[in-house]
Design a protein around this motif. Sequence first.
Motif, PDB file in Angstrom:
ATOM      1  N   LYS A  93       0.833  -1.203   0.000  1.00 57.29           N
ATOM      2  CA  LYS A  93       0.000   0.000   0.000  1.00 57.29           C
ATOM      3  C   LYS A  93       0.869   1.255   0.000  1.00 57.29           C
ATOM      4  CE  LYS A  93      -4.175   0.004   2.530  1.00 57.29           C
ATOM      5  NZ  LYS A  93      -4.698  -0.164   3.902  1.00 57.29           N
TER       6      LYS A  93
ATOM      7  N   LEU B 295       2.408   3.826   1.615  1.00 52.76           N
ATOM      8  CA  LEU B 295       2.737   4.015   3.026  1.00 52.76           C
ATOM      9  C   LEU B 295       2.437   5.411   3.541  1.00 52.76           C
ATOM     10  CD1 LEU B 295       6.178   2.557   4.045  1.00 52.76           C
ATOM     11  CD2 LEU B 295       3.989   2.293   5.173  1.00 52.76           C
TER      12      LEU B 295
ATOM     13  N   ALA C  13      -3.161   7.825   4.236  1.00 56.73           N
ATOM     14  CA  ALA C  13      -4.030   7.099   5.153  1.00 56.73           C
ATOM     15  C   ALA C  13      -5.424   7.688   5.069  1.00 56.73           C
ATOM     16  CB  ALA C  13      -3.511   7.211   6.584  1.00 56.73           C
ATOM     17  N   LYS C  14      -6.410   6.816   5.176  1.00 57.70           N
ATOM     18  CA  LYS C  14      -7.808   7.249   5.145  1.00 57.70           C
ATOM     19  C   LYS C  14      -8.324   7.138   6.572  1.00 57.70           C
ATOM     20  CE  LYS C  14     -11.947   6.209   2.480  1.00 57.70           C
ATOM     21  NZ  LYS C  14     -12.563   5.198   1.621  1.00 57.70           N
TER      22      LYS C  14
ATOM     23  N   ILE D  46       2.237   5.844   9.428  1.00 60.52           N
ATOM     24  CA  ILE D  46       1.942   4.442   9.717  1.00 60.52           C
ATOM     25  C   ILE D  46       0.990   4.277  10.906  1.00 60.52           C
ATOM     26  CG2 ILE D  46       3.982   4.011  11.169  1.00 60.52           C
ATOM     27  CD1 ILE D  46       3.649   1.399   8.853  1.00 60.52           C
ATOM     28  N   ASP D  47       1.055   5.177  11.860  1.00 57.53           N
ATOM     29  CA  ASP D  47       0.169   5.075  13.026  1.00 57.53           C
ATOM     30  C   ASP D  47      -1.304   5.075  12.623  1.00 57.53           C
ATOM     31  OD1 ASP D  47       2.436   5.156  14.469  1.00 57.53           O
ATOM     32  OD2 ASP D  47       2.182   7.205  15.202  1.00 57.53           O
TER      33      ASP D  47
ATOM     34  N   ARG E 295      -2.595   3.600  10.269  1.00 64.47           N
ATOM     35  CA  ARG E 295      -3.042   2.304   9.763  1.00 64.47           C
ATOM     36  C   ARG E 295      -3.627   1.501  10.911  1.00 64.47           C
ATOM     37  NH1 ARG E 295      -0.333  -0.769   5.992  1.00 64.47           N
ATOM     38  NH2 ARG E 295       0.918   0.566   4.687  1.00 64.47           N
ATOM     39  N   TYR E 296      -3.193   1.814  12.097  1.00 61.17           N
ATOM     40  CA  TYR E 296      -3.661   1.056  13.254  1.00 61.17           C
ATOM     41  C   TYR E 296      -4.865   1.711  13.900  1.00 61.17           C
ATOM     42  CZ  TYR E 296       0.694  -1.141  12.295  1.00 61.17           C
ATOM     43  OH  TYR E 296       1.697  -1.790  11.642  1.00 61.17           O
TER      44      TYR E 296
ATOM     45  N   GLN F 292      -7.841   4.218  12.825  1.00 60.05           N
ATOM     46  CA  GLN F 292      -8.423   4.938  11.699  1.00 60.05           C
ATOM     47  C   GLN F 292      -9.693   5.692  12.066  1.00 60.05           C
ATOM     48  OE1 GLN F 292      -8.746   1.441   9.460  1.00 60.05           O
ATOM     49  NE2 GLN F 292      -6.763   1.660   8.469  1.00 60.05           N
TER      50      GLN F 292
ATOM     51  N   TRP G 107      -8.525  12.134   3.954  1.00 60.17           N
ATOM     52  CA  TRP G 107      -7.270  11.485   3.569  1.00 60.17           C
ATOM     53  C   TRP G 107      -6.110  12.294   4.125  1.00 60.17           C
ATOM     54  CZ3 TRP G 107      -6.369   6.962   0.991  1.00 60.17           C
ATOM     55  CH2 TRP G 107      -7.469   6.357   0.381  1.00 60.17           C
TER      56      TRP G 107
END
Length: 334
Positions: free
Chosen positions: A2, A4, A7-8, A57-58, A60-61, A63, A153
Amino acid sequence: MKFLDEAKVYIRSGDGGAGAVSFRREKFIEFGGPDGGDGGRGGDVWVEAVNGLNTLIDFRYQQHFKAAIGTHGMGRNRTGANGASVTLKVPVGTQIFEEDNETLIVDLVTEGQRFKLAAGGNGGFGNAHFKSSTNQAPNWANPGLAGEEKTIWLRLKLIADAGLVGLPNAGKSTFLATCTRARPKIANYPFTTLHPNLGVATIDGREFIIADIPGLIEGAHEGVGLGDRFLGHVERTRVLLHLVSAQEEDVAKAYKTVRHELEAYGEGITDKPEIVALSQIDVIDADELKKKAKALAKACGKTPLQLSAVAGIGMTETLRALRAVITDPEGTGE
Ligand SMILES: Nc1nc2c(ncn2[C@@H]2O[C@H](COP(=O)(O)OP(=O)(O)OP(=O)(O)O)[C@@H](O)[C@H]2O)c(=O)[nH]1
Ligand SMILES: [Mg+2]
């Protein structure tokens, strides 16, 4: 893999608390009157740029970000408590887009910059608010207003002064590790670097930020290798340092491959001033060096710098060349 650096995220601000309908009732006090308190405000959703982060990245965990609701008003003129706000902490350089991923809401470019993404709903008025000479016993109150919810986003485009580009194994991370305190992973296989690294270089008493990104290979704009998505991180730099390893058989081809990918990516990256350097020159002898420097000069149309991060050759000159472009007030580049 994905993207990186995107993030949504779903956000929701808190609903306001409802106002209360209540009347004062006490022994020996007649006609106590309305005393319903107002509801509390719902919490807001904020975003704040902080230093020391270089990926999303945070997100992704986690949302979902919801601010707390305001509590309802109560009798005896008690106002409801305001809901707690939530703050999304993002790296400096993060852009926030609407759900369509195109409409920019805010671009967070300085540390500490904050923006309210969704306001909490106002609390409703309690019936005490509505009392008047003509209606001394109103038996209604306002409900609280609803909070806002939306999907946004986040897109990270790091903010650096100089960006390192080149094929894998060109020595980009080694360069960054040598002249800054950043400690990126370094190894002799392609795509050691999987996410961008930032470091602060100092030369002649001036500091500037260098970004190291994953290597580019032929077809990167079509997604080959790690693709060209990390080029977003060099979009905002003032100057590119293009490293071509002296270990390459064909340095001209190595140079052109990367240039071609930069062109295919677009976004004005090829219009940026570019400093070209032949790297890892400690591995070849003087004759070969001369030949390769000449071939590279022909390919890029200027005399390339020569450096070896490992042997400590040409580093000061390279940093000076970068600094000269970065501090050039005209922005003319060379
Ligand atoms: N002899 C010599 N080796 C070097 C020099 N710079 C880097 N290397 C070696 O070359 C290999 C690749 O270096 P990296 O810094 O990881 O290269 P990179 O451009 O960041 O590579 P990717 O992250 O894969 O794109 C490593 O084994 C380094 O030790 C140098 O100046 N001289
Ligand atoms: Mg690397």
